[in-house]
Structures are given as C-alpha cells and as structure tokens.
Motif scaffolding. Structure first.
Motif, PDB file in Angstrom:
ATOM      1  N   ILE A 108     107.102   7.437 124.503  1.00 53.03           N
ATOM      2  CA  ILE A 108     108.123   8.255 123.844  1.00 53.03           C
ATOM      3  C   ILE A 108     108.049   9.686 124.355  1.00 53.03           C
ATOM      4  CG2 ILE A 108     108.870   9.219 121.630  1.00 53.03           C
ATOM      5  CD1 ILE A 108     107.918   6.625 120.313  1.00 53.03           C
ATOM      6  N   MET A 109     106.830  10.239 124.442  1.00 50.41           N
ATOM      7  CA  MET A 109     106.660  11.611 124.933  1.00 50.41           C
ATOM      8  C   MET A 109     107.159  11.743 126.370  1.00 50.41           C
ATOM      9  SD  MET A 109     103.005  12.933 123.389  1.00 50.41           S
ATOM     10  CE  MET A 109     102.070  11.591 124.111  1.00 50.41           C
ATOM     11  N   TYR A 110     106.808  10.776 127.217  1.00 51.40           N
ATOM     12  CA  TYR A 110     107.224  10.817 128.621  1.00 51.40           C
ATOM     13  C   TYR A 110     108.740  10.802 128.743  1.00 51.40           C
ATOM     14  CZ  TYR A 110     108.323   9.049 133.279  1.00 51.40           C
ATOM     15  OH  TYR A 110     108.879   8.866 134.516  1.00 51.40           O
ATOM     16  N   ASN A 111     109.386   9.902 128.006  1.00 57.18           N
ATOM     17  CA  ASN A 111     110.844   9.786 128.094  1.00 57.18           C
ATOM     18  C   ASN A 111     111.550  11.008 127.537  1.00 57.18           C
ATOM     19  OD1 ASN A 111     111.942   6.953 129.043  1.00 57.18           O
ATOM     20  ND2 ASN A 111     110.052   6.535 127.930  1.00 57.18           N
ATOM     21  N   GLU A 112     111.037  11.561 126.433  1.00 49.40           N
ATOM     22  CA  GLU A 112     111.670  12.747 125.858  1.00 49.40           C
ATOM     23  C   GLU A 112     111.597  13.935 126.803  1.00 49.40           C
ATOM     24  OE1 GLU A 112     109.870  13.379 122.069  1.00 49.40           O
ATOM     25  OE2 GLU A 112     111.207  11.980 121.032  1.00 49.40           O
ATOM     26  N   HIS A 113     110.501  14.051 127.551  1.00 53.24           N
ATOM     27  CA  HIS A 113     110.345  15.169 128.479  1.00 53.24           C
ATOM     28  C   HIS A 113     111.104  14.960 129.785  1.00 53.24           C
ATOM     29  CE1 HIS A 113     106.313  16.299 126.374  1.00 53.24           C
ATOM     30  NE2 HIS A 113     107.363  16.673 125.691  1.00 53.24           N
ATOM     31  N   ASN A 114     111.536  13.715 130.045  1.00 57.11           N
ATOM     32  CA  ASN A 114     112.211  13.417 131.312  1.00 57.11           C
ATOM     33  C   ASN A 114     113.599  12.807 131.109  1.00 57.11           C
ATOM     34  OD1 ASN A 114     109.969  13.812 133.573  1.00 57.11           O
ATOM     35  ND2 ASN A 114     108.970  12.846 131.817  1.00 57.11           N
TER      36      ASN A 114
ATOM     37  N   TRP B 273     114.785  10.371 129.282  1.00 62.26           N
ATOM     38  CA  TRP B 273     114.839   8.928 129.112  1.00 62.26           C
ATOM     39  C   TRP B 273     115.207   8.151 130.379  1.00 62.26           C
ATOM     40  CZ3 TRP B 273     112.946   6.273 125.074  1.00 62.26           C
ATOM     41  CH2 TRP B 273     112.594   7.026 123.951  1.00 62.26           C
ATOM     42  N   PRO B 274     114.351   8.208 131.397  1.00 59.57           N
ATOM     43  CA  PRO B 274     114.614   7.435 132.623  1.00 59.57           C
ATOM     44  C   PRO B 274     114.426   5.933 132.444  1.00 59.57           C
ATOM     45  CG  PRO B 274     112.457   8.482 132.745  1.00 59.57           C
ATOM     46  CD  PRO B 274     113.109   9.006 131.499  1.00 59.57           C
ATOM     47  N   MET B 275     113.768   5.489 131.363  1.00 57.20           N
ATOM     48  CA  MET B 275     113.493   4.066 131.169  1.00 57.20           C
ATOM     49  C   MET B 275     114.691   3.304 130.609  1.00 57.20           C
ATOM     50  SD  MET B 275     109.539   4.206 129.785  1.00 57.20           S
ATOM     51  CE  MET B 275     109.408   2.409 129.737  1.00 57.20           C
ATOM     52  N   GLY B 276     115.746   4.009 130.208  1.00 60.69           N
ATOM     53  CA  GLY B 276     116.980   3.329 129.836  1.00 60.69           C
ATOM     54  C   GLY B 276     117.155   3.064 128.349  1.00 60.69           C
ATOM     55  N   ASN B 277     118.289   2.431 128.016  1.00 59.21           N
ATOM     56  CA  ASN B 277     118.701   2.241 126.624  1.00 59.21           C
ATOM     57  C   ASN B 277     117.835   1.231 125.886  1.00 59.21           C
ATOM     58  OD1 ASN B 277     120.752   3.055 124.634  1.00 59.21           O
ATOM     59  ND2 ASN B 277     121.289   0.882 124.639  1.00 59.21           N
ATOM     60  N   VAL B 278     117.395   0.171 126.574  1.00 53.47           N
ATOM     61  CA  VAL B 278     116.551  -0.843 125.919  1.00 53.47           C
ATOM     62  C   VAL B 278     115.228  -0.218 125.480  1.00 53.47           C
ATOM     63  CG1 VAL B 278     115.323  -3.011 126.226  1.00 53.47           C
ATOM     64  CG2 VAL B 278     117.617  -2.753 127.174  1.00 53.47           C
ATOM     65  N   ALA B 279     114.634   0.573 126.374  1.00 53.37           N
ATOM     66  CA  ALA B 279     113.392   1.261 126.019  1.00 53.37           C
ATOM     67  C   ALA B 279     113.617   2.221 124.867  1.00 53.37           C
ATOM     68  CB  ALA B 279     112.844   2.012 127.229  1.00 53.37           C
ATOM     69  N   CYS B 280     114.776   2.869 124.854  1.00 56.26           N
ATOM     70  CA  CYS B 280     115.128   3.771 123.762  1.00 56.26           C
ATOM     71  C   CYS B 280     115.115   3.030 122.427  1.00 56.26           C
ATOM     72  CB  CYS B 280     116.489   4.401 124.029  1.00 56.26           C
ATOM     73  SG  CYS B 280     117.222   5.281 122.629  1.00 56.26           S
ATOM     74  N   LYS B 281     115.733   1.873 122.378  1.00 51.46           N
ATOM     75  CA  LYS B 281     115.786   1.093 121.150  1.00 51.46           C
ATOM     76  C   LYS B 281     114.405   0.598 120.735  1.00 51.46           C
ATOM     77  CE  LYS B 281     120.552  -0.623 121.394  1.00 51.46           C
ATOM     78  NZ  LYS B 281     120.930  -0.181 120.037  1.00 51.46           N
ATOM     79  N   MET B 282     113.646   0.052 121.690  1.00 48.19           N
ATOM     80  CA  MET B 282     112.339  -0.517 121.371  1.00 48.19           C
ATOM     81  C   MET B 282     111.346   0.562 120.937  1.00 48.19           C
ATOM     82  SD  MET B 282     112.934  -3.685 121.735  1.00 48.19           S
ATOM     83  CE  MET B 282     111.272  -4.314 121.561  1.00 48.19           C
ATOM     84  N   LEU B 283     111.284   1.650 121.704  1.00 45.25           N
ATOM     85  CA  LEU B 283     110.352   2.720 121.369  1.00 45.25           C
ATOM     86  C   LEU B 283     110.778   3.447 120.104  1.00 45.25           C
ATOM     87  CD1 LEU B 283     109.716   4.196 124.942  1.00 45.25           C
ATOM     88  CD2 LEU B 283     108.207   2.708 123.607  1.00 45.25           C
ATOM     89  N   GLY B 284     112.104   3.566 119.901  1.00 44.04           N
ATOM     90  CA  GLY B 284     112.591   4.201 118.678  1.00 44.04           C
ATOM     91  C   GLY B 284     112.276   3.395 117.433  1.00 44.04           C
ATOM     92  N   SER B 285     112.078   2.091 117.594  1.00 46.01           N
ATOM     93  CA  SER B 285     111.781   1.221 116.456  1.00 46.01           C
ATOM     94  C   SER B 285     110.285   1.039 116.227  1.00 46.01           C
ATOM     95  CB  SER B 285     112.420  -0.161 116.677  1.00 46.01           C
ATOM     96  OG  SER B 285     113.815  -0.045 116.888  1.00 46.01           O
ATOM     97  N   ALA B 286     109.460   1.529 117.146  1.00 45.73           N
ATOM     98  CA  ALA B 286     108.016   1.292 117.057  1.00 45.73           C
ATOM     99  C   ALA B 286     107.420   1.893 115.794  1.00 45.73           C
ATOM    100  CB  ALA B 286     107.316   1.863 118.297  1.00 45.73           C
ATOM    101  N   TYR B 287     107.874   3.095 115.422  1.00 50.26           N
ATOM    102  CA  TYR B 287     107.310   3.734 114.231  1.00 50.26           C
ATOM    103  C   TYR B 287     107.673   2.962 112.967  1.00 50.26           C
ATOM    104  CZ  TYR B 287     106.542   6.956 110.394  1.00 50.26           C
ATOM    105  OH  TYR B 287     106.138   7.511 109.207  1.00 50.26           O
ATOM    106  N   SER B 288     108.916   2.480 112.868  1.00 51.84           N
ATOM    107  CA  SER B 288     109.326   1.727 111.676  1.00 51.84           C
ATOM    108  C   SER B 288     108.533   0.439 111.539  1.00 51.84           C
ATOM    109  CB  SER B 288     110.830   1.416 111.738  1.00 51.84           C
ATOM    110  OG  SER B 288     111.589   2.599 111.643  1.00 51.84           O
ATOM    111  N   ILE B 289     108.337  -0.264 112.650  1.00 49.80           N
ATOM    112  CA  ILE B 289     107.533  -1.490 112.622  1.00 49.80           C
ATOM    113  C   ILE B 289     106.116  -1.185 112.146  1.00 49.80           C
ATOM    114  CG2 ILE B 289     106.392  -3.195 114.105  1.00 49.80           C
ATOM    115  CD1 ILE B 289     109.143  -4.044 113.689  1.00 49.80           C
TER     116      ILE B 289
END
Length: 359
Positions: free
Chosen positions: A86-92, A94-110
C-alpha cells in the motif's frame, strides 16, 4: 451525475460541497507515516510468522484457542504483508493497477473483522474453560472440529462485511490542488450521491459496531468473569494470570478506542457544513489514531502467544534450529568432517491446558 469520491473510509475525505470553501485535505506527514507503517510491518511480520511456524512445526493445535490463535496470526499476516505494498503504490501513483487497489484496499477490513471476532472467540473459549469448566465440547477431536467451523464462519462473515470496500474501491485520476498535477489514487468511488451517503455512514458504523464494540463487550464480560473466578481460586499463578488478562484488555482498548472515537465523530459531521482547517485537523487525528490501531496486529503475538512459558520455549527452539541450519550453510566443510551435525525440529507433545494466561 458526477462520481462522488472519498478516500478509504478510515481516511475519509469529503467532497467540496460539504465544506465552507475548497481546500486541500491532505493531512501530510507522509515520511512519519511511512516510518511507523514500516515498523508495524517488520514486527508484525516477524511475530506472526513465528506464531504460525510454531504451530506448524513445533506445537500442534490441541485446543480451540490454538486454532483461533493460528487464524489470528493469518489475519494479521495478511495485513502486514499488504501494508508495504500500500505504501509503495501510494508513493508511486498505483503502478500495480486496479485489481491491486481493490485487494490491498480491502486488506484492512478483512484483518479488522476476522481478527477482532477471533479475539472475541478466544475470550469465549477461555471463559468456558475456566468459568464453566464442567462444560466442554467433548473430545479433543470434536473441539478442534468446532473451532475450525467457527473460524470458517468468521472468515466468511469478514469477507461479506468487506464486500462494499472491495466493490467500490477503484483507481481514480484527480488533480493535486497544491501542485496542479494529475495524480492517481486508490479511493472509494460512488456513482450516485445516495450511494455515497449510505456507504459513508454504513461502512464506518459496521467497523465500529462489529470490529470494536462487539469484541470489546465480549472480552470485558468473559474476562471479568474469569478474573472473578481466579480471585476465588487458591492458586499461586492467579496474580500472573490476572495481569495478563488486564494487559490484553488494556492494549485492545488503547489501540482501538481512539481511532473508533475519532471515526465516530468524523462520521457524525460528514453531511454538515465544516471549516476547512477543522476538517484537516480531524483527518490528522484519524491518521494518527489509525496508525495506533494498526499497531495491534504486531502486538497480538506477544499478548496471546509468546507471553506463555511454552511458547517462549518454542521460540528459543526455533532460534536454535535456525542457528544450527545457518551454520550448515555457512560452514559446509565443517559438517562434512567427522560426525555430521543434525538439526531436527522437535514438536512438543503432552498436556496443553487452556491456561495460557500464566506467564
């Protein structure tokens, strides 16, 4: 109608029409936040991996609490692995794309829902074992089966509660008001105003109710009954056990109460006209209290596992085995001379009562 956007719900930014004037709602402190998250990731990674390695290779799960602890470690490990990404993508951007955005964004809720509910299950299991000692789930095999079914239900429930975050989180391009440059962010994106109003209230309300208040109520009730039972018992270990219980509850409250109170206050004022400076202060407090809440996932291994004597012994055995294996790779010539040095992973057998309160 234009999309109504906000940051992750625990970082929730409001739209311009809810503020007195347009302003930049970036709380700042990116470097400090990165350092704190890095510390949480490192200690959480080491601690939770050690718990999982201990259960897999050294201490077989024999009680319901053992199964719960292993699943808590899995839940915390998911989040501490996601945090650096999450830190890497926020500073860059989001080069990992939309799927990573959804998965990493849901990690805290899980992690929030599964971890907190599993901690509540641990307190219930200890309550049954100590306060209701005559009641049991039958044989060890039956107890382990029940605990695995309960864990499966908890994970399914956590996934269901995370679905709104998973569905509505996506990558968005927006203009940085300070630098006037385009930036890519991972945000909750609502296509209608009604949906935005519903989700802005529902998601944080679920987080507070199920991720904090419900586990807190269960833990306070169960551990209060346990402390009362231990005070009546004539045991030399009761004072140590009570101190451990108090530590568990105090750390839980200290980590999660500030964040949930700030989130509650922020949610109450979401749809009212607010001053820009006051809103920025609220977001800064949210960022700080959120970091404290994240810290709990790296403290769980200490509070629930390695505070016990048996786990400390297993930990020392892990260190010894790693040292032994390391010497074989560093000095292969020595092990080839004479009697070879054998490294074996030893799992402990024997009794394993629920009394993991004793330090």
């Amino acid at each position: 109608m234009e999309n109504v956007t906000q940051y992750e719900i625990y970082d929730s930014e409001v739209t311009d029409y809810e503020l007195e004037e347009p302003c930049n709602l970036n709380p700042g402190g990116a470097l400090t936040q990165t350092i704190i998250y890095s510390i949480i990731s490192v200690f959480g990674l080491i601690g939770n991996i050690l718990v999982m390695v201990t259960y897999v290779f050294y201490k077989r799960a024999k009680t319901m609490t053992d199964v719960y602890l292993f699943n808590v470690a899995v839940a915390d490990l998911i989040f501490v692995l996601a945090l650096p990404l999450i830190m890497y993508n926020e500073h860059n951007h989001w080069p990992m794309g939309n799927v990573a955005c959804k998965m990493l964004g849901s990690a805290y809720s899980i992690n929030l829902y599964s971890g907190m509910l599993l901690l509540a299950c641990i307190s219930c299991d200890r309550y049954v074992a100590i306060v209701q000692a005559r009641r049991s789930f039958g044989s060890r095999a039956h107890a382990l089966t029940y605990s695995r079914l309960i864990c499966s239900a908890v994970w399914l429930f956590a996934v269901a509660l995370t679905l709104p975050t998973l569905i509505y989180t996506e990558l968005l391009e927006e203009e940085d008001r300070m630098t006037e440059t385009q930036m890519v962010t991972c945000q909750l994106n609502f296509h209608t105003e009604d949906t935005a109003k519903l989700m802005k209230v529902m998601v944080p309300s679920l987080q507070m109710a199920i991720g904090f208040l419900l586990p807190l109520f269960v833990m306070v009730f169960c551990y209060s009954c346990i402390v009362y039972t231990l005070l009546r018992a004539q045991s030399s270990q009761r004072h140590k056990a009570i101190r451990v219980i108090l530590a568990v509850v105090v750390v839980f409250v200290a980590c999660h109460l500030p964040y949930n109170m700030t989130l509650l206050i922020h949610t109450m004022f979401l749809f009212k006209l607010r001053d820009c400076e006051e809103e920025l202060i609220k977001l800064q407090v949210l960022a700080i209290s959120r970091s404290v809440a994240f810290l709990h996932c790296s403290l769980n291994p200490i509070l629930y596992a390695f505070i016990g004597v048996k786990f400390r012994k297993h930990f020392l055995q892990i260190i010894s085995d790693l040292w032994c294996i390391g010497k074989k790779f560093i000095y292969p010539s020595r092990s080839s001379r004479g009697t070879p040095e054998v490294c074996t992973m030893r799992s402990s057998e024997g009794s394993n009562n629920i009394s993991s309160f004793s330090a």
